[in-house]
Design a protein around this motif. Structure first.
Motif, short mmCIF file in Angstrom:
data_model
loop_
_atom_site.label_atom_id
_atom_site.label_comp_id
_atom_site.label_asym_id
_atom_site.label_seq_id
_atom_site.Cartn_x
_atom_site.Cartn_y
_atom_site.Cartn_z
N ARG A 71 -15.25 -0.45 1.28
CA ARG A 71 -15.09 0.99 1.45
C ARG A 71 -16.36 1.74 1.07
NH1 ARG A 71 -9.90 2.87 2.06
NH2 ARG A 71 -10.47 4.91 1.31
N ARG B 257 2.23 -0.84 15.05
CA ARG B 257 1.87 0.48 15.54
C ARG B 257 0.36 0.67 15.54
NH1 ARG B 257 6.24 4.64 13.13
NH2 ARG B 257 5.40 5.90 14.79
N GLU B 258 -0.31 0.02 14.59
CA GLU B 258 -1.77 0.05 14.59
C GLU B 258 -2.29 -0.68 15.83
OE1 GLU B 258 -3.85 1.66 12.97
OE2 GLU B 258 -5.77 0.64 13.05
N GLN C 91 -4.29 -7.04 -3.31
CA GLN C 91 -3.89 -5.70 -3.73
C GLN C 91 -4.16 -5.46 -5.21
OE1 GLN C 91 -2.75 -3.39 -1.64
NE2 GLN C 91 -2.86 -4.80 0.07
N TRP C 92 -4.15 -6.52 -6.00
CA TRP C 92 -4.16 -6.32 -7.45
C TRP C 92 -5.51 -6.54 -8.09
CZ3 TRP C 92 -0.11 -4.55 -10.51
CH2 TRP C 92 1.01 -4.18 -9.76
N TRP C 93 -6.49 -6.92 -7.32
CA TRP C 93 -7.83 -7.01 -7.87
C TRP C 93 -8.76 -6.11 -7.10
CZ3 TRP C 93 -7.54 -12.97 -8.09
CH2 TRP C 93 -7.03 -13.36 -9.33
N PRO C 94 -9.63 -5.43 -7.82
CA PRO C 94 -10.66 -4.67 -7.11
C PRO C 94 -11.72 -5.61 -6.54
CG PRO C 94 -10.97 -4.50 -9.48
CD PRO C 94 -9.72 -5.29 -9.27
N TRP D 145 -1.54 9.94 -6.03
CA TRP D 145 -0.13 10.30 -6.21
C TRP D 145 0.04 11.02 -7.55
CZ3 TRP D 145 4.16 5.95 -6.30
CH2 TRP D 145 5.41 6.55 -6.38
N ARG E 82 0.83 -1.20 0.00
CA ARG E 82 0.00 0.00 0.00
C ARG E 82 0.87 1.26 0.00
NH1 ARG E 82 -3.61 -1.47 3.92
NH2 ARG E 82 -2.23 -0.62 5.47
N ARG F 97 -0.48 11.33 2.53
CA ARG F 97 0.23 10.35 1.70
C ARG F 97 1.72 10.41 2.00
NH1 ARG F 97 2.19 10.20 -2.98
NH2 ARG F 97 1.90 12.40 -3.47
N GLY G 251 -13.61 -0.41 -4.46
CA GLY G 251 -12.91 -1.39 -3.64
C GLY G 251 -11.53 -1.74 -4.16
N ARG H 30 3.91 1.52 -1.07
CA ARG H 30 4.58 1.64 -2.37
C ARG H 30 3.63 2.23 -3.41
NH1 ARG H 30 9.33 1.39 -4.11
NH2 ARG H 30 9.00 -0.14 -5.76
N GLN H 31 2.38 1.75 -3.39
CA GLN H 31 1.40 2.22 -4.37
C GLN H 31 1.06 3.68 -4.15
OE1 GLN H 31 0.16 0.55 -6.96
NE2 GLN H 31 1.47 -1.17 -6.45
N ALA H 32 1.13 4.14 -2.90
CA ALA H 32 0.73 5.51 -2.60
C ALA H 32 1.91 6.47 -2.73
CB ALA H 32 0.15 5.59 -1.20
N GLY H 33 3.12 5.92 -2.93
CA GLY H 33 4.28 6.80 -2.97
C GLY H 33 4.65 7.33 -1.60
N SER H 34 4.17 6.66 -0.54
CA SER H 34 4.58 7.06 0.81
C SER H 34 5.93 6.43 1.11
CB SER H 34 3.58 6.56 1.85
OG SER H 34 2.27 6.85 1.48
N ARG H 35 6.52 6.81 2.25
CA ARG H 35 7.72 6.12 2.68
C ARG H 35 7.34 4.69 3.05
NH1 ARG H 35 9.96 8.38 7.54
NH2 ARG H 35 7.94 9.38 7.63
N ALA I 86 4.18 -1.12 10.63
CA ALA I 86 2.88 -0.46 10.60
C ALA I 86 1.78 -1.25 11.33
CB ALA I 86 2.48 -0.17 9.16
#
Lengths: 310, 393
Positions: A204, A48-49, A272-275, B260, A31, B35, B250, A33-38, A45
Motif C-alpha cells: 500500500r 462482484r469484483e 490479516q493478522w500480521w503487518p 471504525w 476485512r 465503510r 501494510g 468484520r475488521q472494518a465494521g462493514s456489513r 465480494a
C-alpha cells in the motif's frame, strides 16, 4: 502411479479455482468484520469484483510495454496450474514426474519473472519499485525454500511427489520430523504469492506497486494468478509435510482437500493478522536465521536417514 | 448487452478519494460512508471507477483532478462533495450513473480503445505537479509542462524523455526519477507534497511543501470546540493518524478497525457502549512485535524538536496508542492532562515537520520514507488556520 486423464486435469483446476475463490472470500469477510462493514455479502465480494473488472477498460500508460506486462500477468495463473500437475490427488497426480519437486520449484520461480515483467512493463515508478522489491524478496526466500524442499526429498529418498507422500504413510509426518523446513516452506508460499506479511511488491505504501497500473482483465488475471499460487502452495504443503492423503475414515482425496483448506486458512489468517514486513528486515532474517536453520535441518534429517530412523 | 448490464449491476464501485485541504470533515464522512457500504477504496485511479473529490481547491487542484479523471478507465463516474451531509445522496447518484449502460458506453466510445491515455513522464499519476522541473520547487504555480508541450522525438519511447542519470552514493551512474508524493495519494497527510529524487527506491533528495491556499477551516481545531468534548476529539485525531500509519505499514485490517474507532469516537457513542473490539484491537497493535520490529530506529528526531515529535517512528506511534488507550479505557480517562493549546501545538508540529522532512527523508528507502511521513502525519489545516493573522490563541 497412473497418469491422469483430461477429466482429472479439469477437476484439479476446478478445485484450485474453488479454493482460490474461497481464500479471497474469507479475506474479504475478515476485512469487512475488521472494518465494521456489513459482512453477510462478503462471500460474493470476489465474484462482484470479477464482474467489475470484466466490464472495465484496460489501462495503458504511454510508453508502457503492454505485451511484456500482459505476458507477465498471464504467466502467474499458468505457473500455478503447471505446478498443480505434480500434485497427487488421492494417489494420482495428473503427471507424476520423477522430478516433481524440481518441477514445482521451477514453476514457483516463474512467479519471479512474471511479477517483474508486470511491474517493469507498466512504465510506472511504483511498478518498478514493486518489481525490484519482489526480486529482493525472491532472493531472500528462495534459498531457504530450496533447502526446505531438499530436506523433504532427502527424508523420502525421492523427488517424486507421490513417493514423498507415501513415505509418510504409517510413519510420522514430515512436519514432525522437520518442523523448521515446514515453517520456512509456509513462509515461502506467502513469499511467492506475495501474500500477507510478504506483500511489499504490491504494498500500500507504493499504491499497489506492481499492480498499480493494472485495470480490467489484466488485473483480473494477475490477481487470480496470485490466489492460485497461494492455493497451489498450500496444496503442495500437504504431500510434502502433512502426510498427503493419509488419515482415518475419509478417502485420500478428501483428506488432501481438508488439509489443503486448513493450510490455506492459516495463510489467509496470517495475511490479516500480521503487518507487512519490510524487505530490509526480511532479507536480514532470511539470510541470518532462516538459511542456516534450514541447512541444519537438512543435516539433521540426513543423519536420521543414514542412521535409519526414517 | 444483457451480460454487460448484469455485470455493471453486480459490480461494487471502487472509489479513489482526493481531499482538498480544508475539507477534512467531508473526508471523514466519505470514509465513514464507504465503510458502512463496504466499498473498498482504490489505491490508484487506474483501478478506480469512481473519482471522489472532497472539496474545491484552486487552479492547481482543478488541473490535478482533470489529470486524475483522464486516468480512470471506463466505466467511470465523478463526484465532488462539498458538504458532509451530501455524501450518502451523492454516492447513491454515482452508483446509479455507473449502472447506466447507455451513458457508460457513450463515455467509453469517446475515448477510443484500450483506455490509452496520456500520462506524465514515468506514469507517476499521483500529482498534477510536473516532474521534469519539479525539484526546482515552484510552489503551486509552475505546472507549465504537459505531454502536449514536450518535444516529441522519435527515439524516445512514447515520446517521453528518458530519465536523467546521476551519481548515487556508491559513485555509480544511475537513473534519477523525479517523483512527487501527494497531494492525491492514499493514506497521505492532506495537502502535503513531498518531491523526491529517486534512484531505484532510494530517496536522494526531498522537498516538502503545502498544496493549496492558506486560511481554510481546520476540522480538528473546530471539532475540539464542539460538544463531543476535547478529549474525545483528541483521541479521534490520534485514531485517524494511527489508522493511516497502519495502512502505510501494510496492515489494512488493523487500519480498518482504527477508522471504525475514529468514526465511533466522533459520532459521540457513549464510552460505555464503545465496542469491546476496540480494546482488543489496541492490544493487538500494541503487542505486534512484527510491526515494531519492522520500524524501530527509523526516522530518529533529536531533542531540539518539540516533545511530541521526538524519538523514532515507533515512539511517535506509541503516543497515538497511549492517547487512544486513555480514551478507550475509561478508568484512565483523566490521566492525561489537556495541553494548554492543542491546536497551537498541532500547528507548530506541522511547521517543524515541514522543515525537518527533507533531511530525514534523504538517503532512505521509499518504504521508510512513507513510514516516516506517516509517523508525523502533520496537520497542515491546523498550520494554515494558525498562520492567519490574529487567529492564534
Amino acid at each position: 502411479m497412473t497418469e491422469g486423464s483430461p477429466w482429472s486435469l479439469l477437476t484439479a483446476v476446478g478445485l484450485l479455482g474453488v479454493f482460490g475463490y474461497a481464500a479471497a472470500a474469507v479475506a474479504a469477510l475478515v476485512r469487512a468484520r475488521q472494518a465494521g462493514s456489513r459482512w453477510t455479502g462478503a462471500w460474493a465480494a470476489p465474484g462482484r469484483e470479477v464482474a467489475r473488472l470484466l466490464v472495465r477498460q484496460r489501462n495503458a500508460v504511454v510508453g508502457s510495454d503492454r505485451l511484456l506486462a500482459r505476458i507477465g500477468g498471464a504467466l502467474l495463473p499458468v505457473a500455478a496450474i503447471m505446478a498443480l500437475l505434480v500434485l497427487p490427488l488421492g494417489g494420482h497426480a495428473i503427471s507424476d514426474l520423477s522430478v516433481g519437486v524440481v518441477w514445482f520449484n521451477a514453476m514457483e520461480v516463474l512467479a519471479w519473472v512474471a511479477v517483474w515483467m508486470v511491474g517493469w512493463g507498466s512504465n510506472s515508478a511504483w511498478g518498478v519499485v514493486g518489481a525490484n522489491r519482489f526480486l529482493a524478496q525472491g532472493l531472500s526466500y528462495e534459498l531457504p525454500h530450496m533447502f526446505a524442499l531438499v530436506t523433504v526429498a532427502i527424508g523420502a529418498g525421492s523427488l517424486r511427489v507421490s513417493d514423498i507422500a507415501a513415505a509418510q504413510g504409517g510413519h510420522l509426518w514430515f512436519v514432525v520430523m522437520m518442523p523448521a523446513a515446514f515453517v520456512v516452506f509456509l513462509i515461502s508460499v506467502m513469499g511467492f504469492s506475495f501474500w500477507g506479511p510478504f506483500d511489499q511488491a504490491v504494498g500500500r505504501d507504493i499504491v499497489g506497486g506492481v499492480a498499480a497500473q493494472l485495470s480490467g482483465i489484466d488485473r483480473l488475471v494477475f490477481l487470480a494468478g496470485r490466489y492460485l499460487m497461494l492455493t497451489v502452495g498450500s496444496a503442495m504443503t500437504v504431500p510434502f509435510f502433512l502426510g498427503g492423503g493419509a488419515g482415518p475414515f475419509l478417502p485420500g482425496w478428501a483428506w488432501l482437500l481438508v488439509k489443503t483448506a486448513a493450510v490455506l486458512g492459516v495463510l489467509v489468517w496470517a495475511g490479516q493478522w500480521w503487518p507487512t514486513i519490510r524487505m530490509e528486515r526480511f532479507a536480514e532474517i532470511s539470510w541470518v536465521v532462516l538459511l542456516p536453520v534450514t541447512i541444519l535441518q537438512a543435516l539433521v534429517v540426513s543423519i536420521f536417514v543414514l542412521v535409519g530412523w526414517m | 448487452m444483457g451480460v454487460t448490464r448484469a455485470l455493471l449491476w453486480l459490480s461494487i464501485p471502487r472509489p479513489f478519494v482526493v481531499v482538498v485541504p480544508g475539507f477534512t470533515a467531508v473526508r471523514l464522512r466519505v470514509e465513514h460512508e464507504l465503510r458502512r457500504r463496504g466499498w473498498v477504496e482504490a489505491l490508484t485511479p487506474a483501478n478506480a471507477d469512481l473519482l471522489v473529490v472532497c472539496g474545491e481547491g484552486g487552479h492547481a487542484f482543478a488541473e490535478m483532478i482533470d489529470l486524475l479523471w483522464e486516468q480512470l478507465p471506463s466505466p467511470r463516474a465523478f463526484v465532488r462533495i462539498l458538504s458532509p451531509d451530501a455524501v450518502a445522496r451523492q454516492f447513491d447518484e454515482a452508483r446509479l450513473a455507473l449502472r447506466d449502460l447507455a451513458a457508460v458506453q457513450a463515455d467509453a466510445a469517446d475515448r477510443g480503445d484500450a483506455g490509452a491515455h496520456s500520462m506524465r513522464m514515468d506514469g507517476m499519476e499521483m500529482s498534477a505537479v510536473d516532474q521534469s522541473d519539479g525539484h526546482a520547487g515552484a510552489p503551486n504555480g509552475g505546472h507549465d509542462m504537459d505531454m502536449g508541450d514536450m518535444d516529441m522525438s522519435m527515439d524516445m519511447p512514447g515520446g517521453i524523455p528518458m530519465a536523467d542519470r546521476g551519481a548515487d552514493r556508491d559513485g555509480l551512474k544511475l537513473d534519477q526519477l523525479h517523483v512527487p508524493l501527494g497531494p492525491a495519494l492514499p493514506d497521505w497527510p492532506t495537502g502535503l507534497i513531498v518531491r523526491l529524487v529517486l534512484q531505484g527506491d532510494l530517496v536522494q533528495a526531498a522537498e516538502a511543501e503545502v498544496a493549496g491556499a492558506s486560511g481554510g477551516p481546520s476540522f480538528w481545531l473546530d471539532a475540539e470546540a464542539d460538544a463531543i468534548g476535547p478529549s474525545r476529539v483528541r483521541a479521534a485525531a490520534a485514531a485517524d493518524s494511527l489508522q493511516r500509519f497502519l495502512s502505510v505499514a501494510g496492515w489494512p485490517s488493523a487500519a480498518a478497525t482504527g477508522r471504525w474507532l475514529r468514526d465511533d469516537l466522533l459520532a459521540s457513542v457513549p464510552d460505555a457502549t464503545l465496542n469491546p473490539r476496540f480494546a482488543r484491537w489496541l492490544r493487538r497493535v500494541r503487542r505486534s512485535r512484527v510491526l515494531f520490529w519492522s520500524m524501530n530506529g527509523l526516522g530518529e528526531v533529536g531533542s531540539d524538536a518539540p516533545d511530541g515529535l521526538r524519538g523514532d517512528v515507533s515512539a511517535r506511534c506509541w503516543r497515538w496508542i497511549d492517547e487512544l488507550a486513555s480514551a478507550i479505557d475509561s478508568s484512565a480517562a483523566t490521566a492525561q492532562p489537556a495541553p494548554a493549546s492543542w491546536g497551537g501545538q498541532r500547528a507548530e508540529h506541522a511547521k517543524v515537520v515541514l522543515s525537518i522532512l527533507p533531511t530525514l527523508l534523504a538517503g532512505q528507502e521509499l518504504a521508510v520514507a512513507r513510514l516516516i511521513v506517516a509517523s508525523f502525519d502533520p496537520d497542515l489545516e491546523a498550520l494554515q488556520a494558525h498562520t492567519l493573522p490574529g487567529s492564534h490563541d
